[in-house]
Motif scaffolding. Structure first.
Motif, PDB file in Angstrom:
ATOM      1  N   PHE A  24      18.356  32.037  14.480  1.00  0.00           N
ATOM      2  CA  PHE A  24      20.044  32.228  14.587  1.00  0.00           C
ATOM      3  C   PHE A  24      20.064  33.848  14.882  1.00  0.00           C
ATOM      4  CE2 PHE A  24      19.752  28.291  12.057  1.00  0.00           C
ATOM      5  CZ  PHE A  24      20.945  27.701  12.882  1.00  0.00           C
ATOM      6  N   MET A  25      21.297  34.217  15.533  1.00  0.00           N
ATOM      7  CA  MET A  25      21.388  35.501  15.897  1.00  0.00           C
ATOM      8  C   MET A  25      22.895  35.557  15.417  1.00  0.00           C
ATOM      9  SD  MET A  25      19.645  37.709  17.219  1.00  0.00           S
ATOM     10  CE  MET A  25      20.657  39.047  18.152  1.00  0.00           C
ATOM     11  N   PRO A  26      23.280  36.643  14.845  1.00  0.00           N
ATOM     12  CA  PRO A  26      24.642  36.830  14.411  1.00  0.00           C
ATOM     13  C   PRO A  26      25.368  37.000  15.662  1.00  0.00           C
ATOM     14  CG  PRO A  26      23.330  38.645  13.573  1.00  0.00           C
ATOM     15  CD  PRO A  26      22.509  37.938  14.227  1.00  0.00           C
ATOM     16  N   VAL A  27      26.791  36.385  15.644  1.00  0.00           N
ATOM     17  CA  VAL A  27      27.820  36.104  16.677  1.00  0.00           C
ATOM     18  C   VAL A  27      28.478  37.360  16.882  1.00  0.00           C
ATOM     19  CG1 VAL A  27      29.889  34.789  17.516  1.00  0.00           C
ATOM     20  CG2 VAL A  27      28.029  33.619  16.502  1.00  0.00           C
ATOM     21  N   SER A 124      29.588  34.472  11.497  1.00  0.00           N
ATOM     22  CA  SER A 124      28.744  33.155  11.859  1.00  0.00           C
ATOM     23  C   SER A 124      27.682  33.588  12.706  1.00  0.00           C
ATOM     24  CB  SER A 124      29.970  32.090  12.420  1.00  0.00           C
ATOM     25  OG  SER A 124      30.177  32.963  13.769  1.00  0.00           O
ATOM     26  N   ALA A 125      26.826  32.443  12.874  1.00  0.00           N
ATOM     27  CA  ALA A 125      25.463  32.699  13.395  1.00  0.00           C
ATOM     28  C   ALA A 125      25.454  31.712  14.897  1.00  0.00           C
ATOM     29  CB  ALA A 125      24.381  32.448  12.624  1.00  0.00           C
ATOM     30  N   SER A 126      24.572  32.219  15.759  1.00  0.00           N
ATOM     31  CA  SER A 126      24.472  31.389  16.994  1.00  0.00           C
ATOM     32  C   SER A 126      22.901  31.016  17.106  1.00  0.00           C
ATOM     33  CB  SER A 126      25.041  32.255  18.223  1.00  0.00           C
ATOM     34  OG  SER A 126      24.808  31.538  19.316  1.00  0.00           O
ATOM     35  N   PRO A 127      22.739  30.032  17.643  1.00  0.00           N
ATOM     36  CA  PRO A 127      21.341  29.673  18.060  1.00  0.00           C
ATOM     37  C   PRO A 127      20.900  30.245  19.337  1.00  0.00           C
ATOM     38  CG  PRO A 127      22.711  27.876  18.673  1.00  0.00           C
ATOM     39  CD  PRO A 127      23.473  28.684  17.950  1.00  0.00           C
ATOM     40  N   VAL A 128      21.764  31.082  19.954  1.00  0.00           N
ATOM     41  CA  VAL A 128      21.632  31.626  21.373  1.00  0.00           C
ATOM     42  C   VAL A 128      21.340  33.291  21.125  1.00  0.00           C
ATOM     43  CG1 VAL A 128      22.276  31.962  23.604  1.00  0.00           C
ATOM     44  CG2 VAL A 128      22.218  29.651  22.512  1.00  0.00           C
ATOM     45  N   LYS A 129      20.482  33.997  21.823  1.00  0.00           N
ATOM     46  CA  LYS A 129      20.619  35.356  22.093  1.00  0.00           C
ATOM     47  C   LYS A 129      20.655  35.683  23.510  1.00  0.00           C
ATOM     48  CE  LYS A 129      17.732  39.482  21.309  1.00  0.00           C
ATOM     49  NZ  LYS A 129      16.175  40.009  21.098  1.00  0.00           N
ATOM     50  N   VAL A 146      18.958  34.679  28.620  1.00  0.00           N
ATOM     51  CA  VAL A 146      19.502  33.812  27.482  1.00  0.00           C
ATOM     52  C   VAL A 146      18.218  33.068  26.935  1.00  0.00           C
ATOM     53  CG1 VAL A 146      21.089  31.949  27.067  1.00  0.00           C
ATOM     54  CG2 VAL A 146      21.532  33.511  28.849  1.00  0.00           C
ATOM     55  N   THR A 147      17.926  33.182  25.691  1.00  0.00           N
ATOM     56  CA  THR A 147      17.078  32.721  24.736  1.00  0.00           C
ATOM     57  C   THR A 147      17.391  31.712  23.768  1.00  0.00           C
ATOM     58  OG1 THR A 147      15.793  34.605  25.225  1.00  0.00           O
ATOM     59  CG2 THR A 147      14.919  33.296  23.495  1.00  0.00           C
ATOM     60  N   MET A 148      16.933  30.686  23.769  1.00  0.00           N
ATOM     61  CA  MET A 148      17.314  29.778  22.556  1.00  0.00           C
ATOM     62  C   MET A 148      16.495  29.963  21.492  1.00  0.00           C
ATOM     63  SD  MET A 148      18.549  27.117  20.969  1.00  0.00           S
ATOM     64  CE  MET A 148      19.503  26.470  22.191  1.00  0.00           C
ATOM     65  N   LEU A 149      16.936  30.178  20.279  1.00  0.00           N
ATOM     66  CA  LEU A 149      16.444  30.790  19.056  1.00  0.00           C
ATOM     67  C   LEU A 149      15.871  29.463  18.122  1.00  0.00           C
ATOM     68  CD1 LEU A 149      18.148  33.934  18.002  1.00  0.00           C
ATOM     69  CD2 LEU A 149      16.124  33.568  19.361  1.00  0.00           C
ATOM     70  N   SER A 186      20.911  22.435  30.551  1.00  0.00           N
ATOM     71  CA  SER A 186      20.131  22.569  29.534  1.00  0.00           C
ATOM     72  C   SER A 186      19.264  23.532  28.945  1.00  0.00           C
ATOM     73  CB  SER A 186      19.241  21.315  29.844  1.00  0.00           C
ATOM     74  OG  SER A 186      18.572  21.008  28.238  1.00  0.00           O
ATOM     75  N   LEU A 187      19.545  23.744  27.719  1.00  0.00           N
ATOM     76  CA  LEU A 187      18.715  24.765  26.944  1.00  0.00           C
ATOM     77  C   LEU A 187      18.144  24.506  25.802  1.00  0.00           C
ATOM     78  CD1 LEU A 187      17.722  27.781  27.148  1.00  0.00           C
ATOM     79  CD2 LEU A 187      19.812  28.530  26.045  1.00  0.00           C
ATOM     80  N   SER A 188      17.033  24.348  25.719  1.00  0.00           N
ATOM     81  CA  SER A 188      16.324  23.668  24.265  1.00  0.00           C
ATOM     82  C   SER A 188      15.166  24.317  23.925  1.00  0.00           C
ATOM     83  CB  SER A 188      16.702  22.347  24.117  1.00  0.00           C
ATOM     84  OG  SER A 188      15.848  21.577  25.149  1.00  0.00           O
ATOM     85  N   GLY A 189      14.660  24.155  22.657  1.00  0.00           N
ATOM     86  CA  GLY A 189      13.392  24.607  22.361  1.00  0.00           C
ATOM     87  C   GLY A 189      13.230  26.017  21.908  1.00  0.00           C
ATOM     88  N   ALA A 190      12.831  26.448  20.740  1.00  0.00           N
ATOM     89  CA  ALA A 190      12.730  27.761  20.587  1.00  0.00           C
ATOM     90  C   ALA A 190      11.857  28.800  21.339  1.00  0.00           C
ATOM     91  CB  ALA A 190      12.330  27.642  18.809  1.00  0.00           C
ATOM     92  N   GLY A 191      12.305  29.780  21.788  1.00  0.00           N
ATOM     93  CA  GLY A 191      11.580  30.553  22.392  1.00  0.00           C
ATOM     94  C   GLY A 191      11.864  30.376  24.111  1.00  0.00           C
TER      95      GLY A 191
END
Length: 243
Positions: A24-27, A124-129, A146-149, A186-191
């Motif tokens: 996660f990344m801080p929002v 809060s945290a976000s799964p996206v950077k 845009v990166t999915m974490l 769609s955006l999924s999968g870490a990295g």
């Protein structure tokens, strides 16, 4: 003692990163301030937002002012955002696309109402950077990644929204001049990383030195899950997202 505490914090952070890659990344919270030059209470709303800015930095909180029926401060792109949210009454300040505070009253001018809204997402945290990889003020070009974490989160039917803003427009700052969009099916999968490039149409009456940008990811239900701006961050800035 201060330096000792800083070293301890850094040691804990390094230890945490060695144990696992962050998911996660801080929002960064975005407040969209919908108003008009003919609206007296809109000045009170901005006074309250300035109070929030005084106790936060650009990595925690940013705001954008959108004007309707306000001469050169307004345009069709900005009015489209009014229509998107169904904004009618002014002022209307919307935090991260979901928390709407309409009008002005007790707790507006001193920022209390807005600080309460910010508190719901500030830590809060976000799964996206989101990274702004290029922002050429003179040409209006912007590039972002845009990166999915998260290994489990899935984002679909979302939009990447770009705002071009100008400061020192008369007495106004944070004025939205232009908007652009990219669809994210769609955006999924870490990295997993998506790359985007866009160009704003620049008006020769705008001051290039006063322009800046922000980019945010907005879901189909209007929730903004992450935001980033080209504004400077503090020289020393620790923010951590963890389970």
């Amino acid at each position: 003692h201060k330096m000792k505490n800083i070293y301890l914090i850094m040691a804990f952070l390094v230890a945490g990163f060695l144990c696992a890659q962050p998911n996660f990344m801080p929002v960064t919270t975005l407040a969209e301030d919908f108003g008009s030059l003919s609206c007296p209470n809109c000045l009170i709303a901005w006074q309250g937002l300035e109070a929030v800015h005084s106790v936060t930095h650009n990595g925690e909180f940013v705001s954008a002012r959108l004007y309707t029926e306000s001469g050169s401060l307004s345009n069709d792109e900005v009015d489209e955002r009014f229509n998107y949210y169904g904004v009618i009454g002014l002022p209307n300040v919307i935090f991260n696309g979901k928390i709407s505070i309409e009008g002005a009253g007790e707790g507006t001018a001193d920022g209390t109402n807005y600080l309460n809204a910010l508190s719901q997402t500030r830590y809060s945290a976000s799964p996206v950077k989101i990274d702004i990889t290029n922002f050429n003020l003179g040409r209006g070009t912007v590039s972002a990644n845009v990166t999915m974490l998260s290994p489990t989160a899935v984002i679909s039917n979302a939009k990447l929204v770009y705002y071009l803003l100008e400061d020192n427009v008369g007495e106004e700052i944070n004025v939205v001049r232009g908007t652009l969009y990219d669809d994210i099916a769609s955006l999924s999968g870490a990295g997993t990383t998506l790359n985007f490039n866009h160009t704003f149409d620049l008006n020769p009456n705008w001051s290039v030195s006063n322009l800046w940008g922000l980019i945010f990811l907005q879901l189909a239900d209007k929730t903004i899950v992450q935001c980033v701006s080209s504004l400077p961050l503090p020289e020393y800035n620790f923010r951590v997202a963890m389970d």
